[in-house]
Design an enzyme around this catalytic site. Sequence first.
Site, PDB file in Angstrom:
ATOM      1  N   GLY A   1       0.802  -1.223   0.000  1.00 29.24           N
ATOM      2  CA  GLY A   1       0.000   0.000   0.000  1.00 29.24           C
ATOM      3  C   GLY A   1       0.832   1.268   0.000  1.00 29.24           C
ATOM      4  O   GLY A   1       0.506   2.240  -0.693  1.00 29.24           O
ATOM      5  N   THR A   2       1.910   1.289   0.776  1.00 25.76           N
ATOM      6  CA  THR A   2       2.731   2.499   0.871  1.00 25.76           C
ATOM      7  C   THR A   2       3.302   2.840  -0.498  1.00 25.76           C
ATOM      8  O   THR A   2       3.271   4.005  -0.928  1.00 25.76           O
ATOM      9  CB  THR A   2       3.868   2.291   1.892  1.00 25.76           C
ATOM     10  OG1 THR A   2       3.280   1.959   3.156  1.00 25.76           O
ATOM     11  CG2 THR A   2       4.714   3.540   2.045  1.00 25.76           C
TER      12      THR A   2
ATOM     13  N   ASN B   1      -8.277   3.904   8.540  1.00 26.65           N
ATOM     14  CA  ASN B   1      -7.683   2.766   9.237  1.00 26.65           C
ATOM     15  C   ASN B   1      -7.801   2.863  10.749  1.00 26.65           C
ATOM     16  O   ASN B   1      -7.745   1.860  11.443  1.00 26.65           O
ATOM     17  CB  ASN B   1      -6.199   2.630   8.863  1.00 26.65           C
ATOM     18  CG  ASN B   1      -5.457   3.933   8.981  1.00 26.65           C
ATOM     19  OD1 ASN B   1      -5.783   4.905   8.297  1.00 26.65           O
ATOM     20  ND2 ASN B   1      -4.478   3.993   9.861  1.00 26.65           N
TER      21      ASN B   1
ATOM     22  N   GLN C   1      -7.810  -0.443   3.486  1.00 28.86           N
ATOM     23  CA  GLN C   1      -8.634  -1.047   4.541  1.00 28.86           C
ATOM     24  C   GLN C   1     -10.014  -1.452   4.030  1.00 28.86           C
ATOM     25  O   GLN C   1     -10.781  -2.078   4.764  1.00 28.86           O
ATOM     26  CB  GLN C   1      -8.809  -0.057   5.708  1.00 28.86           C
ATOM     27  CG  GLN C   1      -7.520   0.287   6.440  1.00 28.86           C
ATOM     28  CD  GLN C   1      -6.991  -0.856   7.307  1.00 28.86           C
ATOM     29  OE1 GLN C   1      -7.706  -1.827   7.600  1.00 28.86           O
ATOM     30  NE2 GLN C   1      -5.739  -0.755   7.722  1.00 28.86           N
TER      31      GLN C   1
ATOM     32  N   GLY D   1      -1.787  -6.697  -0.008  1.00 28.33           N
ATOM     33  CA  GLY D   1      -2.122  -8.078   0.274  1.00 28.33           C
ATOM     34  C   GLY D   1      -2.346  -8.389   1.743  1.00 28.33           C
ATOM     35  O   GLY D   1      -3.290  -9.093   2.108  1.00 28.33           O
ATOM     36  N   HIS D   2      -1.492  -7.838   2.592  1.00 25.81           N
ATOM     37  CA  HIS D   2      -1.473  -8.342   3.976  1.00 25.81           C
ATOM     38  C   HIS D   2      -2.620  -7.853   4.854  1.00 25.81           C
ATOM     39  O   HIS D   2      -2.720  -8.239   6.009  1.00 25.81           O
ATOM     40  CB  HIS D   2      -0.120  -8.048   4.639  1.00 25.81           C
ATOM     41  CG  HIS D   2       0.115  -6.616   5.007  1.00 25.81           C
ATOM     42  ND1 HIS D   2       0.100  -6.192   6.321  1.00 25.81           N
ATOM     43  CD2 HIS D   2       0.375  -5.532   4.267  1.00 25.81           C
ATOM     44  CE1 HIS D   2       0.362  -4.895   6.359  1.00 25.81           C
ATOM     45  NE2 HIS D   2       0.537  -4.476   5.123  1.00 25.81           N
TER      46      HIS D   2
ATOM     47  N   THR E   1      12.176  -6.999 -10.776  1.00 33.09           N
ATOM     48  CA  THR E   1      11.723  -8.365 -11.051  1.00 33.09           C
ATOM     49  C   THR E   1      10.447  -8.668 -10.264  1.00 33.09           C
ATOM     50  O   THR E   1      10.354  -8.350  -9.086  1.00 33.09           O
ATOM     51  CB  THR E   1      12.826  -9.371 -10.670  1.00 33.09           C
ATOM     52  OG1 THR E   1      13.983  -9.056 -11.449  1.00 33.09           O
ATOM     53  CG2 THR E   1      12.397 -10.806 -10.940  1.00 33.09           C
TER      54      THR E   1
ATOM     55  N   CYS F   1       4.098   5.659  17.869  1.00 33.02           N
ATOM     56  CA  CYS F   1       4.847   6.039  19.051  1.00 33.02           C
ATOM     57  C   CYS F   1       6.192   6.549  18.522  1.00 33.02           C
ATOM     58  O   CYS F   1       6.898   5.833  17.828  1.00 33.02           O
ATOM     59  CB  CYS F   1       5.045   4.793  19.895  1.00 33.02           C
ATOM     60  SG  CYS F   1       5.645   5.100  21.517  1.00 33.02           S
TER      61      CYS F   1
END
Length: 394
Positions: free
Chosen positions: A72-73, A159, A187, A208-209, A245, A335
Amino acid sequence: MNPRTVYLDHAATTPMAPAAIEAMTAELALVGNASSLHASGRRARRVLEESRERIAAALGSRPGEVVFTSGGTEADNLALKGAFWARRAQDPARTRILSTTVEHHAVLDPLHWLANTEGADIELVGCDATGRLDLAAMKAAIERDPASVAVISVMWANNEVGTLQPVSEIAAIAAEHGIPVHTDAVQAVGAVPVDFATSGVDALSLTGHKLGGPVGAGALVVRRELELTALVHGGGQERDVRSGTHATAAIVGFAAAVELAVKEQEAYAIRVGELRDRLVEQVLATVPDTHLNGPPLGHDRLPNNAQIAFPGCEGDSLLMLLDAAGVECSTGAACSAGVPQASHVLLAMGQTDEQARSSLRFSLGHTTTPEDVDRLVAAIGPAVERGRAAGLQR
Ligand SMILES: Cc1ncc(COP(=O)(O)O)c(C=O)c1O
């Protein structure tokens, strides 16, 4: 025996779906660079393109619109920097970027970088107390001088507090002026219906995650008409917009997860939404003086998000107390150097620094069970009592 850990941080990352693990591990055992011309390369290219087609079909886009990224970033950076550079190169007067105060740092930080190093004029539109952006203010910002706007970026779902944004309405206004719109849907995909073509946006980020795929694979879905300047140069992969790649195995796992998440979205939203509602109702009933941040239940919000304020507690201390009790969650905010920072999202929603530091985000997922909710409800009362006692002593 220690009881199983209760994982309520699915918005940070969620376990991989078994089908995605299976697809990815099968691919890991094989060799082939998708750019090689020999048979092994052609095989890798075939599964890569099949993955692209599966993702496109699930998201209502064309295969040629899917650009694979590391997540996403990277997709957000590519959309913002790529569109800003390309549009400004066409017309130097296009220096403005419109976005919102509640975006993820993967959007806000590239925007600040573009302002500091590239002379972009960033305008962040504010939101109401539920985190929903001020649509009238966005419309006014667009119409003030449409010819000077390079790109607009508005997240599909927040998020931290789960607020859904009026992305299609903004896309419709922007389209009248020929301004491209990007949305960070990291999200949203798999949690609410997301259809690229009917949304009207020009670019959409996903990863994906957050939906049952691996960390390290994501995509920017982008209309062919939207020109992007590449951030990464090299072998010319991904229509010269994102060299490198292909991570074929991760992409195969990502595609399996997207397909499954979209297919199961409706049933997921009902099942997880019921668990989330129960979690909120029971936590609020168990601990006095608490409230839900973001929109009320049942209104324009993600089904799996519950961010709750515990006034009198430091969110980070409460997080550690719950962790010790086997319940994992998040404060939502970063943080910095060990010092808890108030969330920019909650501050933008009008909360004070102290209020903003007293919240915890519980985010549910496919593996969440009713017992998980019961375990949180049993642990939260004593944890807040200790957290509030510690707060009083400071
Ligand atoms: C709304 C939003 N955008 C972007 C990201 C970044 O995605 P990734 O972790 O794949 O880089 C996240 C992850 O927390 C997110 O929640």
